[in-house]
Motif scaffolding. Structure first.
Motif, PDB file in Angstrom:
ATOM      1  N   VAL A 105       4.960 106.050 -93.110  1.00  0.00           N
ATOM      2  CA  VAL A 105       4.573 104.799 -93.761  1.00  0.00           C
ATOM      3  C   VAL A 105       3.896 105.087 -95.095  1.00  0.00           C
ATOM      4  O   VAL A 105       4.160 104.424 -96.105  1.00  0.00           O
ATOM      5  N   ASP A 106       3.027 106.084 -95.114  1.00  0.00           N
ATOM      6  CA  ASP A 106       2.323 106.417 -96.350  1.00  0.00           C
ATOM      7  C   ASP A 106       3.306 106.796 -97.454  1.00  0.00           C
ATOM      8  O   ASP A 106       3.166 106.359 -98.608  1.00  0.00           O
ATOM      9  N   ASP A 107       4.305 107.599 -97.123  1.00  0.00           N
ATOM     10  CA  ASP A 107       5.308 108.005 -98.109  1.00  0.00           C
ATOM     11  C   ASP A 107       6.135 106.812 -98.555  1.00  0.00           C
ATOM     12  O   ASP A 107       6.453 106.663 -99.748  1.00  0.00           O
ATOM     13  N   LEU A 108       6.484 105.929 -97.627  1.00  0.00           N
ATOM     14  CA  LEU A 108       7.260 104.740 -97.983  1.00  0.00           C
ATOM     15  C   LEU A 108       6.483 103.820 -98.918  1.00  0.00           C
ATOM     16  O   LEU A 108       7.050 103.270 -99.871  1.00  0.00           O
ATOM     17  N   ILE A 109       5.187 103.646 -98.650  1.00  0.00           N
ATOM     18  CA  ILE A 109       4.366 102.829 -99.543  1.00  0.00           C
ATOM     19  C   ILE A 109       4.376 103.421-100.946  1.00  0.00           C
ATOM     20  O   ILE A 109       4.564 102.713-101.942  1.00  0.00           O
ATOM     21  N   PHE A 110       4.165 104.734-101.034  1.00  0.00           N
ATOM     22  CA  PHE A 110       4.154 105.388-102.340  1.00  0.00           C
ATOM     23  C   PHE A 110       5.486 105.186-103.061  1.00  0.00           C
ATOM     24  O   PHE A 110       5.521 104.831-104.252  1.00  0.00           O
ATOM     25  N   ARG A 111       6.601 105.410-102.371  1.00  0.00           N
ATOM     26  CA  ARG A 111       7.914 105.284-102.990  1.00  0.00           C
ATOM     27  C   ARG A 111       8.217 103.841-103.400  1.00  0.00           C
ATOM     28  O   ARG A 111       8.814 103.599-104.457  1.00  0.00           O
ATOM     29  N   MET A 112       7.822 102.897-102.567  1.00  0.00           N
ATOM     30  CA  MET A 112       8.021 101.484-102.896  1.00  0.00           C
ATOM     31  C   MET A 112       7.299 101.108-104.180  1.00  0.00           C
ATOM     32  O   MET A 112       7.812 100.336-105.002  1.00  0.00           O
ATOM     33  N   ILE A 113       6.097 101.670-104.377  1.00  0.00           N
ATOM     34  CA  ILE A 113       5.297 101.333-105.544  1.00  0.00           C
ATOM     35  C   ILE A 113       5.647 102.215-106.743  1.00  0.00           C
ATOM     36  O   ILE A 113       5.981 101.723-107.826  1.00  0.00           O
ATOM     37  N   ALA A 114       5.592 103.517-106.580  1.00  0.00           N
ATOM     38  CA  ALA A 114       5.777 104.436-107.705  1.00  0.00           C
ATOM     39  C   ALA A 114       7.180 104.369-108.286  1.00  0.00           C
ATOM     40  O   ALA A 114       7.357 104.414-109.508  1.00  0.00           O
ATOM     41  N   TYR A 115       8.199 104.250-107.411  1.00  0.00           N
ATOM     42  CA  TYR A 115       9.587 104.232-107.879  1.00  0.00           C
ATOM     43  C   TYR A 115      10.221 102.849-107.793  1.00  0.00           C
ATOM     44  O   TYR A 115      11.374 102.678-108.184  1.00  0.00           O
ATOM     45  N   SER A 116       9.494 101.877-107.263  1.00  0.00           N
ATOM     46  CA  SER A 116      10.028 100.536-107.016  1.00  0.00           C
ATOM     47  C   SER A 116      11.304 100.605-106.182  1.00  0.00           C
ATOM     48  O   SER A 116      12.280  99.876-106.437  1.00  0.00           O
ATOM     49  N   PHE A 171       9.552 106.088 -89.945  1.00  0.00           N
ATOM     50  CA  PHE A 171      10.716 105.222 -89.796  1.00  0.00           C
ATOM     51  C   PHE A 171      11.928 105.933 -90.399  1.00  0.00           C
ATOM     52  O   PHE A 171      11.804 106.646 -91.404  1.00  0.00           O
ATOM     53  N   ARG A 172      13.078 105.709 -89.798  1.00  0.00           N
ATOM     54  CA  ARG A 172      14.315 106.350 -90.234  1.00  0.00           C
ATOM     55  C   ARG A 172      15.125 105.389 -91.099  1.00  0.00           C
ATOM     56  O   ARG A 172      15.322 104.233 -90.744  1.00  0.00           O
ATOM     57  N   TYR A 173      15.600 105.883 -92.231  1.00  0.00           N
ATOM     58  CA  TYR A 173      16.489 105.107 -93.095  1.00  0.00           C
ATOM     59  C   TYR A 173      17.915 105.456 -92.722  1.00  0.00           C
ATOM     60  O   TYR A 173      18.364 106.591 -92.927  1.00  0.00           O
ATOM     61  N   ASP A 174      18.661 104.482 -92.186  1.00  0.00           N
ATOM     62  CA  ASP A 174      20.014 104.782 -91.704  1.00  0.00           C
ATOM     63  C   ASP A 174      21.052 104.798 -92.814  1.00  0.00           C
ATOM     64  O   ASP A 174      22.181 105.281 -92.611  1.00  0.00           O
ATOM     65  N   GLY A 175      20.710 104.285 -93.986  1.00  0.00           N
ATOM     66  CA  GLY A 175      21.636 104.335 -95.117  1.00  0.00           C
ATOM     67  C   GLY A 175      22.749 103.320 -95.065  1.00  0.00           C
ATOM     68  O   GLY A 175      23.638 103.317 -95.933  1.00  0.00           O
ATOM     69  N   THR A 223      16.864 109.191 -98.653  1.00  0.00           N
ATOM     70  CA  THR A 223      18.065 109.907 -98.215  1.00  0.00           C
ATOM     71  C   THR A 223      18.532 109.319 -96.896  1.00  0.00           C
ATOM     72  O   THR A 223      17.738 109.205 -95.952  1.00  0.00           O
ATOM     73  N   PRO A 224      19.803 108.913 -96.789  1.00  0.00           N
ATOM     74  CA  PRO A 224      20.294 108.359 -95.528  1.00  0.00           C
ATOM     75  C   PRO A 224      20.068 109.310 -94.355  1.00  0.00           C
ATOM     76  O   PRO A 224      20.209 110.539 -94.496  1.00  0.00           O
ATOM     77  N   HIS A 225      19.684 108.730 -93.239  1.00  0.00           N
ATOM     78  CA  HIS A 225      19.463 109.433 -91.974  1.00  0.00           C
ATOM     79  C   HIS A 225      18.198 110.298 -91.977  1.00  0.00           C
ATOM     80  O   HIS A 225      17.979 111.047 -91.019  1.00  0.00           O
ATOM     81  N   ALA A 226      17.379 110.167 -93.010  1.00  0.00           N
ATOM     82  CA  ALA A 226      16.097 110.886 -93.041  1.00  0.00           C
ATOM     83  C   ALA A 226      14.980 109.953 -92.593  1.00  0.00           C
ATOM     84  O   ALA A 226      15.091 108.730 -92.686  1.00  0.00           O
ATOM     85  N   SER A 227      13.875 110.549 -92.106  1.00  0.00           N
ATOM     86  CA  SER A 227      12.719 109.787 -91.661  1.00  0.00           C
ATOM     87  C   SER A 227      11.563 109.978 -92.635  1.00  0.00           C
ATOM     88  O   SER A 227      11.401 111.055 -93.221  1.00  0.00           O
ATOM     89  N   TYR A 228      10.756 108.932 -92.777  1.00  0.00           N
ATOM     90  CA  TYR A 228       9.649 108.943 -93.727  1.00  0.00           C
ATOM     91  C   TYR A 228       8.417 108.317 -93.083  1.00  0.00           C
ATOM     92  O   TYR A 228       8.524 107.388 -92.280  1.00  0.00           O
TER      93      TYR A 228
END
Length: 335
Positions: free
Chosen positions: A169-180, A141-145, A162-167
């Motif tokens: 689902v696995d990376d997004l789950i990790f970031r949502m949890i590890a970095y809140s 999924f792309r984060y449009d910022g 980072t705006p306009h970068a794609s991530y």
């Protein structure tokens, strides 16, 4: 349901909570009946973060034979001292030794706004999808910022998207949890079927109503069930339960539970913070599984006060006392 998940969660993000809710479409066949105290467990060995539950037998009360020596009074005295000093207005806590089943609580029915604590069920919902099709985790999924959903957070994520970068689902789950990270949370929320989340809320066996968006709350005891089903691998399968707790063990918030245990001890935890703008009241909560050498235990602490740093120090001191007490005792495993 008067309000859908997405409208409810969006409101929390806008006021600084970063919310997601729900759990438990049902326990697996080996789970003990909810609320049952008179039972014995059989667990599977060989996993790092989980202790998969293989069997549950209803028996005569075995709790007394596996209790730790009581130390609830020490935690109560600590809380009384810290509230009298003005470091917190209200504190609730829940302790459960996951090997023996010994547990106690303090004001466990008092309600608090869970805020980012409830990012965990969003993770669970995605991992439930991945049980059926692991390619889901590689979807991008792309984060449009356009909106920084992390801006209202008082405790800022160490890393964000980072705006306009794609991530993935696995990376997004990790970031949502590890970095809140609220931006990772928002992408995951926007791309999951609302019906999946509404179904989870409908089956959640706690007193929590997402239709009451502005005022809804949850007790420390009710929230503890999230961690118990992950540890026992009774909702997600073993692989996904391991992944969930592995990601929770990467949380970079070190001012609370983790700050109260010795260096090198693994803690799988998640914190949540909330500021009530009209009153200035702040809430800071943390739940975690501490992988003590004498057996893992679950510790949940919810606090209200006026200063996040002082609330974090209360959580940290409770964690330190609990770890010390568990270290000093002989713990009998549940049979």
């Amino acid at each position: 349901m008067a309000r859908s998940w997405k409208s409810y969660l969006a409101l929390f993000a806008l006021v600084g909570g970063g919310f997601a809710a729900g759990l438990a479409l049902g326990y697996r066949i080996f789970a003990c009946p909810p609320g049952t105290r008179q039972h014995s467990h059989t667990h599977m060995a060989g996993y790092r973060f989980t202790s998969p539950l293989l069997d549950c037998e209803i028996v005569a009360d075995r709790t007394a034979g596996s209790e730790l020596q009581p130390f609830r009074y020490k935690v109560s005295e600590l809380i009384a001292r810290r509230t009298e000093a003005g470091d917190a207005d209200h504190v609730a806590m829940y302790f459960r030794h996951l090997e023996s089943g010994a547990s106690f609580n303090i004001d466990a029915q008092e309600k608090f706004i869970p805020a980012s604590l409830l990012k965990i069920p969003v993770m669970i919902a995605w991992l439930k999808r991945a049980e059926r099709d692991q390619t889901v985790l590689g979807r991008t999924f792309r984060y449009d910022g356009a909106t920084d959903w992390s801006a209202p957070q008082a405790i800022k994520p160490r890393k964000t998207l980072t705006p306009h970068a794609s991530y993935t689902v696995d990376d997004l789950i990790f970031r949502m949890i590890a970095y809140s990270d609220n931006n990772a949370w928002r992408l995951l929320l926007d791309n999951i079927d609302t019906r999946e989340l509404d179904a989870i809320v409908a089956d959640l066996n706690v007193d929590f109503d997402p239709s009451q968006a502005a005022t809804d709350s949850m007790s420390v005891k009710a929230y503890s069930s999230f961690y118990r089903v992950l540890y026992n691998a009774t909702y997600l399968n073993r692989e996904m339960s391991e992944k969930a707790l592995r990601y929770l063990s990467s949380v970079d918030f070190r001012d609370g539970i983790l700050g109260g245990v010795p260096a090198g001890v693994t803690v799988a935890s998640k914190f949540g913070e909330k500021t009530l703008e009209e009153s200035g009241i702040r809430e800071l909560h943390e739940f975690g599984i501490v992988y003590h050498p004498r057996g893992a235990y679950l510790l949940g602490i919810m606090t209200k006060g006026h200063d996040f740093a002082r609330l974090a120090s209360v959580i940290r001191e409770i964690s330190r006392v609990v770890y010390s007490e568990v270290s000093s005792q002989r713990v009998m495993r549940a049979e």
